[in-house]
Design a protein around this motif. Structure first.
Motif, PDB file in Angstrom:
ATOM      1  N   SER A  44      17.977   9.883   9.833  1.00  0.00           N
ATOM      2  CA  SER A  44      17.721   9.154   8.592  1.00  0.00           C
ATOM      3  C   SER A  44      17.821   7.642   8.767  1.00  0.00           C
ATOM      4  O   SER A  44      17.765   6.910   7.795  1.00  0.00           O
ATOM      5  N   ALA A  45      17.951   7.154  10.027  1.00  0.00           N
ATOM      6  CA  ALA A  45      18.066   5.717  10.244  1.00  0.00           C
ATOM      7  C   ALA A  45      16.778   5.012   9.840  1.00  0.00           C
ATOM      8  O   ALA A  45      16.805   3.911   9.284  1.00  0.00           O
ATOM      9  N   TYR A  46      15.603   5.623  10.108  1.00  0.00           N
ATOM     10  CA  TYR A  46      14.316   5.037   9.754  1.00  0.00           C
ATOM     11  C   TYR A  46      13.437   6.071   9.066  1.00  0.00           C
ATOM     12  O   TYR A  46      13.458   7.261   9.406  1.00  0.00           O
ATOM     13  N   THR A  47      12.635   5.614   8.123  1.00  0.00           N
ATOM     14  CA  THR A  47      11.582   6.429   7.520  1.00  0.00           C
ATOM     15  C   THR A  47      10.315   5.584   7.445  1.00  0.00           C
ATOM     16  O   THR A  47      10.375   4.354   7.419  1.00  0.00           O
ATOM     17  N   ILE A  48       9.140   6.245   7.440  1.00  0.00           N
ATOM     18  CA  ILE A  48       7.862   5.550   7.338  1.00  0.00           C
ATOM     19  C   ILE A  48       7.062   6.172   6.206  1.00  0.00           C
ATOM     20  O   ILE A  48       7.041   7.396   6.046  1.00  0.00           O
ATOM     21  N   SER A  49       6.448   5.314   5.407  1.00  0.00           N
ATOM     22  CA  SER A  49       5.692   5.799   4.252  1.00  0.00           C
ATOM     23  C   SER A  49       4.475   6.594   4.701  1.00  0.00           C
ATOM     24  O   SER A  49       3.902   6.343   5.759  1.00  0.00           O
ATOM     25  N   ALA A  50       4.071   7.570   3.896  1.00  0.00           N
ATOM     26  CA  ALA A  50       2.909   8.407   4.207  1.00  0.00           C
ATOM     27  C   ALA A  50       1.620   7.739   3.732  1.00  0.00           C
ATOM     28  O   ALA A  50       1.567   7.188   2.632  1.00  0.00           O
ATOM     29  N   GLN A  51       0.618   7.751   4.590  1.00  0.00           N
ATOM     30  CA  GLN A  51      -0.741   7.309   4.244  1.00  0.00           C
ATOM     31  C   GLN A  51      -1.678   8.414   4.730  1.00  0.00           C
ATOM     32  O   GLN A  51      -2.211   8.355   5.834  1.00  0.00           O
ATOM     33  N   PRO A  52      -1.888   9.463   3.920  1.00  0.00           N
ATOM     34  CA  PRO A  52      -2.619  10.639   4.414  1.00  0.00           C
ATOM     35  C   PRO A  52      -4.054  10.342   4.844  1.00  0.00           C
ATOM     36  O   PRO A  52      -4.546  10.938   5.794  1.00  0.00           O
ATOM     37  N   HIS A  53      -4.740   9.424   4.128  1.00  0.00           N
ATOM     38  CA  HIS A  53      -6.143   9.150   4.436  1.00  0.00           C
ATOM     39  C   HIS A  53      -6.417   7.649   4.372  1.00  0.00           C
ATOM     40  O   HIS A  53      -5.791   6.923   3.606  1.00  0.00           O
ATOM     41  N   VAL A  54      -7.407   7.219   5.188  1.00  0.00           N
ATOM     42  CA  VAL A  54      -7.910   5.852   5.116  1.00  0.00           C
ATOM     43  C   VAL A  54      -9.406   5.895   5.412  1.00  0.00           C
ATOM     44  O   VAL A  54      -9.859   6.657   6.281  1.00  0.00           O
ATOM     45  N   SER A  55     -10.190   5.132   4.674  1.00  0.00           N
ATOM     46  CA  SER A  55     -11.623   5.059   4.927  1.00  0.00           C
ATOM     47  C   SER A  55     -11.886   4.223   6.174  1.00  0.00           C
ATOM     48  O   SER A  55     -11.196   3.232   6.428  1.00  0.00           O
ATOM     49  N   GLU A  56     -12.883   4.619   6.947  1.00  0.00           N
ATOM     50  CA  GLU A  56     -13.271   3.853   8.130  1.00  0.00           C
ATOM     51  C   GLU A  56     -13.666   2.428   7.752  1.00  0.00           C
ATOM     52  O   GLU A  56     -13.505   1.493   8.539  1.00  0.00           O
ATOM     53  N   ALA A  57     -14.155   2.254   6.526  1.00  0.00           N
ATOM     54  CA  ALA A  57     -14.598   0.932   6.074  1.00  0.00           C
ATOM     55  C   ALA A  57     -13.446   0.065   5.566  1.00  0.00           C
ATOM     56  O   ALA A  57     -13.656  -1.105   5.249  1.00  0.00           O
ATOM     57  N   ALA A  58     -12.217   0.618   5.496  1.00  0.00           N
ATOM     58  CA  ALA A  58     -11.097  -0.128   4.907  1.00  0.00           C
ATOM     59  C   ALA A  58     -10.677  -1.320   5.755  1.00  0.00           C
ATOM     60  O   ALA A  58     -10.112  -2.291   5.249  1.00  0.00           O
ATOM     61  N   GLY A  59     -10.893  -1.243   7.061  1.00  0.00           N
ATOM     62  CA  GLY A  59     -10.502  -2.345   7.937  1.00  0.00           C
ATOM     63  C   GLY A  59      -9.107  -2.205   8.508  1.00  0.00           C
ATOM     64  O   GLY A  59      -8.857  -2.571   9.652  1.00  0.00           O
ATOM     65  N   SER A  60      -8.165  -1.659   7.717  1.00  0.00           N
ATOM     66  CA  SER A  60      -6.797  -1.485   8.203  1.00  0.00           C
ATOM     67  C   SER A  60      -6.039  -0.576   7.237  1.00  0.00           C
ATOM     68  O   SER A  60      -6.502  -0.310   6.125  1.00  0.00           O
ATOM     69  N   VAL A  61      -4.878  -0.114   7.673  1.00  0.00           N
ATOM     70  CA  VAL A  61      -3.988   0.667   6.823  1.00  0.00           C
ATOM     71  C   VAL A  61      -2.562   0.165   7.068  1.00  0.00           C
ATOM     72  O   VAL A  61      -2.190  -0.135   8.203  1.00  0.00           O
ATOM     73  N   THR A  62      -1.781   0.030   5.987  1.00  0.00           N
ATOM     74  CA  THR A  62      -0.436  -0.554   6.073  1.00  0.00           C
ATOM     75  C   THR A  62       0.621   0.473   5.707  1.00  0.00           C
ATOM     76  O   THR A  62       0.460   1.237   4.742  1.00  0.00           O
ATOM     77  N   TYR A  63       1.712   0.482   6.476  1.00  0.00           N
ATOM     78  CA  TYR A  63       2.831   1.398   6.271  1.00  0.00           C
ATOM     79  C   TYR A  63       4.104   0.594   5.994  1.00  0.00           C
ATOM     80  O   TYR A  63       4.252  -0.526   6.488  1.00  0.00           O
ATOM     81  N   THR A  64       5.017   1.194   5.226  1.00  0.00           N
ATOM     82  CA  THR A  64       6.333   0.603   4.995  1.00  0.00           C
ATOM     83  C   THR A  64       7.362   1.372   5.811  1.00  0.00           C
ATOM     84  O   THR A  64       7.446   2.603   5.707  1.00  0.00           O
ATOM     85  N   VAL A  65       8.113   0.660   6.644  1.00  0.00           N
ATOM     86  CA  VAL A  65       9.164   1.262   7.468  1.00  0.00           C
ATOM     87  C   VAL A  65      10.507   0.847   6.877  1.00  0.00           C
ATOM     88  O   VAL A  65      10.818  -0.346   6.800  1.00  0.00           O
ATOM     89  N   SER A  66      11.302   1.833   6.453  1.00  0.00           N
ATOM     90  CA  SER A  66      12.614   1.573   5.840  1.00  0.00           C
ATOM     91  C   SER A  66      13.722   1.978   6.789  1.00  0.00           C
ATOM     92  O   SER A  66      13.576   2.915   7.585  1.00  0.00           O
ATOM     93  N   ARG A  67      14.858   1.292   6.688  1.00  0.00           N
ATOM     94  CA  ARG A  67      16.000   1.629   7.529  1.00  0.00           C
ATOM     95  C   ARG A  67      17.254   1.674   6.671  1.00  0.00           C
ATOM     96  O   ARG A  67      17.308   1.103   5.569  1.00  0.00           O
ATOM     97  N   THR A  68      18.287   2.341   7.176  1.00  0.00           N
ATOM     98  CA  THR A  68      19.571   2.343   6.495  1.00  0.00           C
ATOM     99  C   THR A  68      20.246   1.001   6.721  1.00  0.00           C
ATOM    100  O   THR A  68      19.961   0.294   7.697  1.00  0.00           O
ATOM    101  N   ALA A  69      21.136   0.633   5.832  1.00  0.00           N
ATOM    102  CA  ALA A  69      21.764  -0.694   5.894  1.00  0.00           C
ATOM    103  C   ALA A  69      22.587  -0.897   7.151  1.00  0.00           C
ATOM    104  O   ALA A  69      22.770  -2.029   7.608  1.00  0.00           O
ATOM    105  N   LEU A  70      23.077   0.193   7.761  1.00  0.00           N
ATOM    106  CA  LEU A  70      23.958   0.063   8.923  1.00  0.00           C
ATOM    107  C   LEU A  70      23.210   0.145  10.247  1.00  0.00           C
ATOM    108  O   LEU A  70      23.817   0.027  11.301  1.00  0.00           O
ATOM    109  N   GLU A  71      21.896   0.374  10.215  1.00  0.00           N
ATOM    110  CA  GLU A  71      21.130   0.484  11.454  1.00  0.00           C
ATOM    111  C   GLU A  71      20.833  -0.922  11.995  1.00  0.00           C
ATOM    112  O   GLU A  71      20.239  -1.752  11.306  1.00  0.00           O
ATOM    113  N   ALA A  72      21.248  -1.171  13.237  1.00  0.00           N
ATOM    114  CA  ALA A  72      21.117  -2.514  13.807  1.00  0.00           C
ATOM    115  C   ALA A  72      19.916  -2.662  14.732  1.00  0.00           C
ATOM    116  O   ALA A  72      19.422  -3.761  14.946  1.00  0.00           O
ATOM    117  N   ALA A  73      19.434  -1.554  15.315  1.00  0.00           N
ATOM    118  CA  ALA A  73      18.361  -1.653  16.307  1.00  0.00           C
ATOM    119  C   ALA A  73      17.028  -2.009  15.656  1.00  0.00           C
ATOM    120  O   ALA A  73      16.772  -1.665  14.503  1.00  0.00           O
TER     121      ALA A  73
END
Length: 365
Positions: free
Chosen positions: A24-53
């Motif tokens: 549970s130190a890190y989680t990444i948001s789900a992005q099930p689909h992206v259009s080829e024309a979108a250019g890019s896809v962005t994810y949110t990476v969350s961490r617990t407050a005590l994780e230092a790495a």
């Protein structure tokens, strides 16, 4: 001393409560689909407050139809996340390559990993936005008639579809045997109705062989079932008609194209006429492969970069140079690396016509 075991248990319980749960130190948001024309896809990476790495981000093809890093998607940006004091969220972006290939949905996995932390991962499907346009040339066209090539999209598109065309000489000569033509055919979004390209042929009184010419086709964003159509003009004058079939040669010339290379102000490649042919002649045309992520705006749509003609005997090879204009060289140098494709329209001594292509990624300095 009954209090000592109880105190030790309390200390152990507090230590367990303070430690982050495994995985549970890190989680990444789900992005099930992206259009080829979108250019890019962005994810949110969350961490617990005590994780230092600081975690690293990697991408790889996955699923039944894995996407190819470098061809379908780019490297994650950034590849390593650096959290400041008190920060618990960061974003990472994966570029999506928009090509002109009509292909099925493809999957890739984004993985978050750090020393001492369990891996977090999510899978995204790239939904293709390209279609294939079928090319249907006529079997033959009578001398003096109109040759009609039919273009039909296989599926509806969410955007406009465009096909560019231009005639090229074969054994039939422009103006003498057919009227040269070039232009574009466009379908609005959602339209799949057939469109036609019509080329007028000339009537004469000469008793001659059947003759042929080509119609080159290209699309800036979609796929064609054939890059060219061969049009045969059937002679209707007196005497016994002589065709390639009556001469016994009905095999199209299978010209071989070598590697594309840059050489100063030109692009070169080797052409080889098959030993079974008496001779090969034709035209080479060089185009860029369009990409909406091209760094140079002018290269986001298809452009003719260079052209050249060739003639050689059967079984022989020749290095052909395609000269680049000063303006074209300037565009290519600004882009540094460009995906290109050369098309050859070849006629053999019997009048059979065929098309061949070769692609490459070239660097320009």
């Amino acid at each position: 001393m009954p209090g000592r075991p109880l105190f030790a248990l309390l200390v152990a319980a507090l230590a367990l409560a303070a430690a982050p749960a495994a995985g549970s130190a890190y989680t990444i948001s789900a992005q099930p689909h992206v259009s080829e024309a979108a250019g890019s896809v962005t994810y949110t990476v969350s961490r617990t407050a005590l994780e230092a790495a600081n975690p690293t981000i990697t991408v790889a093809g996955g699923g039944a139809r894995p996407a190819t890093p470098g061809a379908d998607l780019g490297a994650p940006q950034p590849a390593t996340l650096s959290y400041g004091a008190g920060e618990t969220e960061k974003t990472v972006t994966v570029p999506i390559v928009n090509d002109a290939a009509d292909e099925p949905p493809e999957d890739f996995a984004v993985t978050v990993s750090a020393p001492g932390a369990t891996t977090a991962q999510t899978t995204t499907t790239i939904d293709d936005d390209d279609i294939t346009v079928d090319v249907s040339p006529p079997a033959t066209t009578p001398e003096g008639g109109t040759a009609t090539v039919t273009l039909t999209p296989r599926a509806a598109s969410a955007r406009d579809v465009r096909v560019d065309y231009a005639t090229v000489a074969g054994t039939a000569a422009p103006n003498a045997d057919f009227t040269p033509a070039q232009g574009s055919v466009t379908w609005p979004a959602g339209d799949t109705s057939p469109r036609t390209v019509s080329i007028a042929t000339a009537q004469d009184a000469l008793d001659e062989d059947d003759e042929s010419f080509g119609l080159l086709l290209a699309s800036p964003a979609d796929t064609l079932s054939a890059p060219a159509a061969t049009i045969t003009i059937a002679d209707d004058d007196g005497g016994v008609a002589t065709t390639s079939a009556s001469r016994g040669d009905v095999t199209p010339p299978r010209l071989r194209l070598g590697l594309l290379r840059t050489s100063g102000p030109r692009v070169t490649l080797t052409v080889r006429c098959p030993p079974a042919e008496r001779a090969c002649r034709g035209r080479l045309t060089l185009f860029n492969v369009p990409s909406r992520r091209a760094s140079v705006q002018a290269l986001r749509s298809e452009r003719r970069l260079a052209k050249a003609t060739f003639r050689l005997a059967g079984g022989r090879s020749r290095r052909v140079a395609l000269p680049l204009s000063a303006a074209t060289r300037g565009l290519l140098r600004r882009a540094h690396s460009v995906r290109v494709r050369a098309y050859a329209v070849t006629t053999d001594a019997a009048g059979n016509l065929a098309t061949t292509s070769r692609g490459a990624t070239l660097r320009f300095r």
